[in-house]
Design an enzyme around this catalytic site. Structure first.
Site, short mmCIF file in Angstrom:
data_model
loop_
_atom_site.label_atom_id
_atom_site.label_comp_id
_atom_site.label_asym_id
_atom_site.label_seq_id
_atom_site.Cartn_x
_atom_site.Cartn_y
_atom_site.Cartn_z
N GLU A 273 2.27 -9.64 -19.19
CA GLU A 273 2.67 -8.30 -19.64
C GLU A 273 4.19 -8.18 -19.72
O GLU A 273 4.79 -7.35 -19.03
CB GLU A 273 2.12 -7.24 -18.67
CG GLU A 273 0.62 -7.26 -18.50
CD GLU A 273 0.15 -6.30 -17.39
OE1 GLU A 273 0.99 -5.74 -16.66
OE2 GLU A 273 -1.07 -6.14 -17.24
N PRO A 274 4.84 -8.99 -20.53
CA PRO A 274 6.30 -8.94 -20.58
C PRO A 274 6.81 -7.69 -21.30
O PRO A 274 6.26 -7.29 -22.33
CB PRO A 274 6.66 -10.18 -21.40
CG PRO A 274 5.50 -10.36 -22.32
CD PRO A 274 4.29 -9.94 -21.53
N ARG A 276 10.69 -6.26 -20.62
CA ARG A 276 12.14 -6.41 -20.72
C ARG A 276 12.55 -7.70 -21.42
O ARG A 276 13.47 -7.70 -22.23
CB ARG A 276 12.71 -6.39 -19.30
CG ARG A 276 14.20 -6.32 -19.24
CD ARG A 276 14.71 -6.55 -17.81
NE ARG A 276 13.96 -5.87 -16.80
CZ ARG A 276 14.28 -4.68 -16.26
NH1 ARG A 276 15.36 -4.06 -16.67
NH2 ARG A 276 13.52 -4.14 -15.34
N ARG A 312 19.68 3.97 -16.92
CA ARG A 312 19.64 2.83 -16.01
C ARG A 312 20.90 2.72 -15.11
O ARG A 312 20.77 2.49 -13.92
CB ARG A 312 19.42 1.51 -16.77
CG ARG A 312 18.13 1.50 -17.61
CD ARG A 312 17.75 0.13 -18.12
NE ARG A 312 17.31 -0.72 -17.05
CZ ARG A 312 18.04 -1.66 -16.49
NH1 ARG A 312 19.25 -1.91 -16.94
NH2 ARG A 312 17.57 -2.36 -15.49
N TYR A 316 19.78 3.07 -11.30
CA TYR A 316 19.72 1.81 -10.52
C TYR A 316 21.09 1.18 -10.33
O TYR A 316 21.18 0.05 -9.85
CB TYR A 316 18.86 0.77 -11.24
CG TYR A 316 17.57 1.24 -11.85
CD1 TYR A 316 16.51 1.64 -11.05
CD2 TYR A 316 17.40 1.24 -13.23
CE1 TYR A 316 15.31 2.05 -11.62
CE2 TYR A 316 16.20 1.64 -13.81
CZ TYR A 316 15.17 2.05 -13.00
OH TYR A 316 13.99 2.45 -13.56
N CYS A 343 26.61 17.24 -16.93
CA CYS A 343 27.24 17.86 -15.77
C CYS A 343 26.70 17.29 -14.47
O CYS A 343 26.06 18.00 -13.69
CB CYS A 343 27.03 19.37 -15.84
SG CYS A 343 27.72 19.99 -17.36
N TYR A 372 13.71 -0.01 -21.63
CA TYR A 372 13.92 1.09 -20.69
C TYR A 372 15.19 1.87 -21.03
O TYR A 372 15.90 2.34 -20.15
CB TYR A 372 13.95 0.57 -19.24
CG TYR A 372 12.74 -0.29 -18.92
CD1 TYR A 372 11.48 0.30 -18.83
CD2 TYR A 372 12.83 -1.68 -18.76
CE1 TYR A 372 10.35 -0.48 -18.57
CE2 TYR A 372 11.71 -2.45 -18.51
CZ TYR A 372 10.48 -1.85 -18.42
OH TYR A 372 9.36 -2.61 -18.17
N1 LLP Z 1 3.21 -4.57 -16.16
C1 LLP Z 1 3.25 -3.58 -15.26
C2 LLP Z 1 2.03 -3.20 -14.56
C3 LLP Z 1 4.46 -2.91 -15.02
O1 LLP Z 1 4.50 -1.93 -14.14
C4 LLP Z 1 5.63 -3.29 -15.72
C5 LLP Z 1 6.90 -2.60 -15.51
C6 LLP Z 1 5.53 -4.35 -16.65
C7 LLP Z 1 4.31 -4.97 -16.85
C8 LLP Z 1 6.70 -4.82 -17.46
O2 LLP Z 1 7.69 -5.34 -16.66
P1 LLP Z 1 8.96 -6.09 -17.30
O3 LLP Z 1 8.45 -7.36 -17.95
O4 LLP Z 1 9.58 -5.19 -18.27
O5 LLP Z 1 9.82 -6.37 -16.13
N2 LLP Z 1 12.73 1.27 -15.61
C9 LLP Z 1 13.02 0.01 -14.94
C10 LLP Z 1 11.90 -0.98 -15.06
C11 LLP Z 1 10.56 -0.44 -14.58
C12 LLP Z 1 9.46 -1.42 -14.74
C13 LLP Z 1 8.15 -0.78 -14.50
N3 LLP Z 1 7.03 -1.62 -14.70
C14 LLP Z 1 14.34 -0.54 -15.48
O6 LLP Z 1 14.94 0.09 -16.33
O7 LLP Z 1 14.81 -1.57 -15.01
#
Ligand code: LLP
Length: 416
Positions: A273-274, A276, A312, A316, A343, A372
C-alpha cells in the site's frame, strides 16, 4: 528522482516552465508531474515482479482524480480508508477487486457501500468492527472478505505521529487478540477471512522494521493454518520513505528483493500500500513572496502559501526543500523563516533556512509536496484551497480548479 528540474536557471515541471503555469493559474499552486508518478509506480510495482502481488496505492497520500486515473490505468489497485475515498476510486474506474479498505473507524454506511461495490477485502482493526461488518453483510445477504491487521509491536523509527505498529498505538490487534479475532471470523457466517494485514508506519528509511514485522506475521500465519484458516493475501501496508532532505531510504528494488527471499516459498498474493513513495516527490507547491520582515532576532519571508495548504512542517516539523523558481546568481544568502499569512506562530513552511534574498512578487518552490500536501489542506482562516495542475510532457491539465470565495460558504445556504 523527479522531473522538476532547472534549465537555464528556471524551474520546469517536465517540459513546462513553472513561471508560465503561475501566470495562468496563480499561486499557491500544486504542480504534479505525471512522468514522475509513472516512473515511481513502475519502479515500485516492478520491484515485486517475481512475487504474485498487487500494488494498492494509498489514496490518502494524493487523492486527486487525475492521479487515481493515471495510476489505475497503469494497473494500480487502491488502499482506501473512507467512503469518500471509495467514491473517488470508483469514479476513477478502479476495479473493485483491486480495492482494500483499511482504517480503525469504518462507519456502517461506508461498510455497506464497500460491500455493494464488492471490494477485494476489508482490513479489520477490532473485534467490534468484525461483528459490525458481519451484521451489515448479513443484512445485505452477502459475505465480506477480510483480513485482520496485526500490530506486531515493531518500532518503525519514524515520527511518533506516523508510527502505527507499536503496542501503544490505536492500530491493529496484538497477536493473542488477533488470534481470537480470527477464530471469531471463522465462525461468523458472513465473514470470510482470506488475508493477513499489517502497516507499521510511514516514512521508514530502513527495511529492517518491515522484515521484523514480516517474520512475526509469517509465524502468526502458521498458527492460523493450525486453525484451518487459509490465508491467500498478505498485506504489508505502505510506509517506504523518500528523500526530503538527507534521508537515504532503500530503493523499492531492495525492499522487493528482501521480501522475495522471505516469501518465495509461500503461496500468497502480496499486497502493498505505497503512498508517499509514489506521490511525495511527484509534486511541488509554488508560492509567491509577499513581504520581507526583519525583527530584532529573525528574518521572515512571508509567502502566500500557509499551513492550510501544506501542514506537514507545522504538524511534524517536517523538512521540505525550498528554492527560488528562478535561480539568481549574485544574491546574498540569508537565514530566514518562511511563513504564511495564517494567524498562528506554528504557521511556517521552513525555519532557520538559508535562502537567497527574495523580493516581493518572486516565486518559491516547495519540493516533495505531492504526498500529504493537498490531501491534508484545509480552508483555515477562510483561505480558498489551492489549484492543482498535472503536467505530462508539455500537456497541462487543471486537475482541480482554485477554490473561490463562494466555495467557502456554499454549504452554509441556511445562513446566507
Ligand atoms: N496503508 C495504511 C494502512 C496507512 O495508514 C498508510 C498511511 C499507508 C498505507 C501509506 O503509507 P505511506 O506509504 O504513504 O507511508 N500525514 C503523514 C503521513 C500519514 C500516513 C498515514 N498512513 C505525513 O504527512 O507524513
Amino acid at each position: 528522482m523527479h522531473y522538476f528540474e532547472y534549465k537555464n536557471g528556471e524551474l520546469y515541471a517536465e517540459d513546462v516552465k513553472v513561471q508560465d503555469l503561475v501566470k495562468e493559474y496563480d499561486t499557491p499552486l500544486y504542480i504534479y508531474s505525471a512522468r514522475t508518478f509513472k516512473r515511481h509506480f513502475t519502479a515500485f510495482d516492478s520491484a515485486f515482479k517475481e512475487l504474485k502481488h498487487l500494488t494498492c496505492y494509498s489514496v490518502k497520500a494524493n487523492s486527486n482524480l487525475c492521479i487515481l486515473k493515471l495510476l489505475g490505468q497503469m494497473g494500480a489497485g487502491m488502499d482506501i480508508v473512507s467512503g469518500g475515498e471509495l467514491f473517488r476510486v470508483l469514479k476513477a474506474g478502479i476495479d473493485p477487486q483491486k480495492i482494500v479498505y483499511s482504517g480503525v473507524g469504518k462507519r456502517e454506511h461506508e461498510i455497506e457501500e464497500a460491500l455493494m461495490a464488492d471490494i477485494l477485502m476489508f482490513n479489520i482493526e477490532s473485534e467490534d468492527e468484525l461483528k459490525k461488518i458481519n451484521e451489515v453483510a448479513q443484512r445485505m445477504n452477502t459475505t465480506a472478505r477480510i483480513s485482520i491487521r496485526i500490530n506486531p509491536d515493531v518500532d518503525p523509527k519514524t515520527h511518533p505521529y506516523i508510527s502505527t505498529g507499536l503496542k501503544k498505538n490505536k492500530f491493529g490487534l496484538v497477536e493473542d487478540i488477533a488470534l481470537q479475532a480470527y477464530k471469531l471470523a471463522k465462525d461468523l457466517p458472513h465473514i470470510q477471512p482470506i488475508g493477513l494485514d499489517c502497516h507499521i508506519g510511514s516514512q521508514l528509511t530502513s527495511i529492517d522494521p518491515f522484515l521484523d514485522a514480516l517474520d512475526k506475521i509469517l509465524e502468526f500465519k502458521d498458527k492460523l493454518s493450525d486453525l484451518d484458516i487459509e490465508i491467500k493475501y498478505l498485506d504489508l501496508g505502505g510506509g517506504l520513505g523518500i528523500t526530503y532532505d538527507q534521508e537515504n531510504p532503500p530503493h523499492p528494488s531492495e525492499f522487493g528483493q528482501a521480501l522475495q527471499q522471505k516469501l518465495a516459498n509461500q503461496d500468497l498474493t502480496l499486497i502493498l500500500e505505497p503512498g508517499r513513495v509514489i506521490a511525495g516527490n511527484a509534486g511541488i507547491l509554488v508560492t509567491r513572496v509577499l513581504y520581507n520582515k526583519k525583527t530584532p532576532t529573525k528574518n521572515f519571508i512571508i509567502v502566500d502559501a500557509a499551513m492550510n495548504d501544506l501542514i506537514r512542517p507545522s504538524l511534524y516539523k517536517s523538512y521540505h526543500k525550498i528554492a527560488p523558481v528562478v535561480q539568481k546568481n549574485k544574491t546574498n544568502k540569508i537565514v530566514v523563516d518562511v511563513v504564511g499569512p495564517i494567524c498562528e506562530s506554528g504557521d511556517f513552511l521552513a525555519q532557520e533556512r538559508e535562502l537567497p534574498e527574495m523580493q516581493s512578487g518572486e516565486l518559491l518552490a516547495i519540493f516533495s509536496a505531492g504526498a500529504y500536501g493537498f490531501t491534508m489542506s484545509s480552508q483555515y482562516n477562510s483561505r480558498p484551497r489551492a489549484a492543482e495542475i498535472l503536467v505530462d510532457g508539455d500537456k497541462i491539465t487543471l486537475a482541480r480548479r482554485r477554490e473561490i470565495y463562494m466555495d467557502l460558504i456554499q454549504l452554509e445556504d441556511n445562513c446566507i
